[in-house]
Scaffold this active site. Structure first.
Site, PDB file in Angstrom:
ATOM      1  N   LYS A 106       0.652  -1.320  -0.198  1.00 17.27           N
ATOM      2  CA  LYS A 106       0.091  -0.108   0.132  1.00 17.27           C
ATOM      3  C   LYS A 106       0.950   1.393   0.038  1.00 17.27           C
ATOM      4  CE  LYS A 106      -0.521   0.050   5.034  1.00 17.27           C
ATOM      5  NZ  LYS A 106      -1.223  -0.073   6.315  1.00 17.27           N
TER       6      LYS A 106
ATOM      7  N   ARG B 141      -9.772   0.052  15.418  1.00 18.90           N
ATOM      8  CA  ARG B 141      -9.674   0.774  14.501  1.00 18.90           C
ATOM      9  C   ARG B 141     -10.604   0.378  13.618  1.00 18.90           C
ATOM     10  NH1 ARG B 141      -3.905   1.202  11.604  1.00 18.90           N
ATOM     11  NH2 ARG B 141      -4.589  -0.861  10.973  1.00 18.90           N
TER      12      ARG B 141
ATOM     13  N   TYR C 154      14.235  31.382   4.953  1.00 20.49           N
ATOM     14  CA  TYR C 154      12.888  32.076   5.354  1.00 20.49           C
ATOM     15  C   TYR C 154      12.915  32.558   6.922  1.00 20.49           C
ATOM     16  CZ  TYR C 154      11.112  31.275   0.681  1.00 20.49           C
ATOM     17  OH  TYR C 154      10.722  31.149  -0.574  1.00 20.49           O
TER      18      TYR C 154
ATOM     19  N   MET D 135      10.127  25.120   0.115  1.00 18.34           N
ATOM     20  CA  MET D 135       9.266  24.012  -0.474  1.00 18.34           C
ATOM     21  C   MET D 135       9.984  23.114  -1.486  1.00 18.34           C
ATOM     22  SD  MET D 135       6.236  24.777  -3.136  1.00 18.34           S
ATOM     23  CE  MET D 135       5.064  25.459  -2.002  1.00 18.34           C
TER      24      MET D 135
END
Length: 375
Positions: free
Chosen positions: A38, A136, A264, A313
């Site tokens: 998966k 779950r 940043y 990013m």
């Protein structure tokens, strides 16, 4: 293996084979093996991993959602594929593509029987999941009479297996809890076997269950993270080889004076002369904003370089003051050093999140016996 000239996720199928064969030594030759593929095979490449597992002799594959199974069928994978979390809207596709659903509630069971009858199916294979403590997904033991009644009223489906999932098999301090899960699963299995006119096969153990609880192997085991190189334990990790290596290179080197900032928001400010390297990957590639400012390291020429400043990013910056390196040199984000587990620890997370979080824009390179294929 080729040096990275760009950011790539190198997927080593030879390592996958090693991990598979190691896990097979832990189980009986009569016990089936399911490989979990998966989430793009834990962030790598589902088709390549699945094809290799088929070649190695795996009995089953498992995906989370239907479209993951469809992709494998489109690639020519023919062995049984268990869909662990199917949605009702996908039931027609599951039947059309010969996928096998995990049915975990009365609503889901009823809906799938309806779909199977609409498709005029006879004894279509289904799997029933029972909740033994993870809380779950899954039926509870008290649901068995209702399940059996529904099954007795149709010939469209047949229960191929029943299973559950261990919640803490990697944590030996939770051994009593795990043993209680195994006990509960045995009770449920006995009740199901007595109620149905046939005997479904059973499976419970995940990777840590394979290693720590041989009494939980039953008829089949399911391995996810172990196949990709992690044993959920420092000592066990030594027996595995990481399949995925995230490589990149140095785009530019900067020499900073004291009190100069990096990135940043000026999140890092130097207190001395330092050398930094800018790498072409960032949070759009799966290296989250939680990294940086000393959280997380990469490896340059065998030496650890801490990530500094805020993750951008498309870029991260690392401190290479004490490392002899040049622009264009290869950098290992995770692989054997640091491992995904070690890299994840820098942000207080786990290898699963790091591996599955690598963006699909990062090129996957398949490696086997030193031959690489770009995909």
């Amino acid at each position: 293996m080729a040096k990275a000239q760009e950011t790539v996720l190198e997927i080593n199928l030879t390592a996958l084979e090693h991990n598979y064969r190691y896990l097979k030594t832990k189980i009986s030759s009569k016990t089936k093996f399911l490989g979990v593929v998966k989430a793009f095979a834990y962030g790598s490449d589902a088709v390549s991993i699945a094809q290799k597992l088929v070649a190695l002799g795996a009995d089953y594959l498992a995906v989370a959602y239907t479209e993951e199974g469809v992709s494998l069928r489109n690639a020519g994978i023919k062995i049984p594929i268990l869909v662990l979390h199917p949605q009702i809207v996908s039931f027609d596709t599951i039947i059309e593509r010969c996928l096998e659903p995990n049915l975990y509630s009365e609503r889901i069971l009823t809906a799938f029987i309806t779909a199977a009858e609409r498709h005029q199916q006879k004894i279509y294979p289904i799997h029933l999941k029972f909740n033994t403590g993870l809380n779950r997904l899954g039926f509870n033991a008290k649901d068995i009479p209702s399940i059996v009644k529904k099954l007795s009223e149709t010939t469209a489906v047949k229960v191929l297996s029943i299973f559950s999932h261990l919640a803490a098999s990697e944590d030996l301090e939770e051994k009593d809890f795990t043993l209680n899960q195994i006990k509960n699963f045995n009770i449920i299995s006995t009740q199901i076997d007595a109620a149905l006119p046939y005997i479904p096969f059973k499976h419970l153990a995940n990777t840590s269950g394979i290693i720590n609880y041989p009494e939980a192997h039953f008829d089949m085991v399911r391995s996810g993270i172990g196949l990709y190189g992690f044993g959920n334990d420092i000592d066990e990790d030594k027996n595995f080889i990481p399949v995925a290596t995230l490589k990149t290179n140095i785009s530019q080197i900067h020499y900073l004076e004291p009190n100069e900032s990096v990135g940043y928001n000026r999140a890092f400010t130097s207190n001395k002369k330092i050398k930094t390297a800018t790498l072409p990957l960032g949070h759009a590639d799966g290296i989250g904003r939680e990294y940086g400012n000393g959280k997380g390291v990469v490896c340059v020429h065998g030496y650890y370089a801490p990530i500094i400043g805020n993750t951008c990013m498309d870029m991260i910056m690392v401190d290479v003051t004490d490392i002899d390196c040049s622009e264009g040199d290869e950098v290992i984000v995770f692989g054997n050093k640091p491992t995904a587990t070690e890299f994840a620890a820098g942000a207080n997370t786990i290898s699963y999140e790091v591996l599955t979080g690598i963006s699909q824009r990062v090129k996957r390179v398949i490696v086997e016996q030193q031959n690489s294929i770009n995909i």
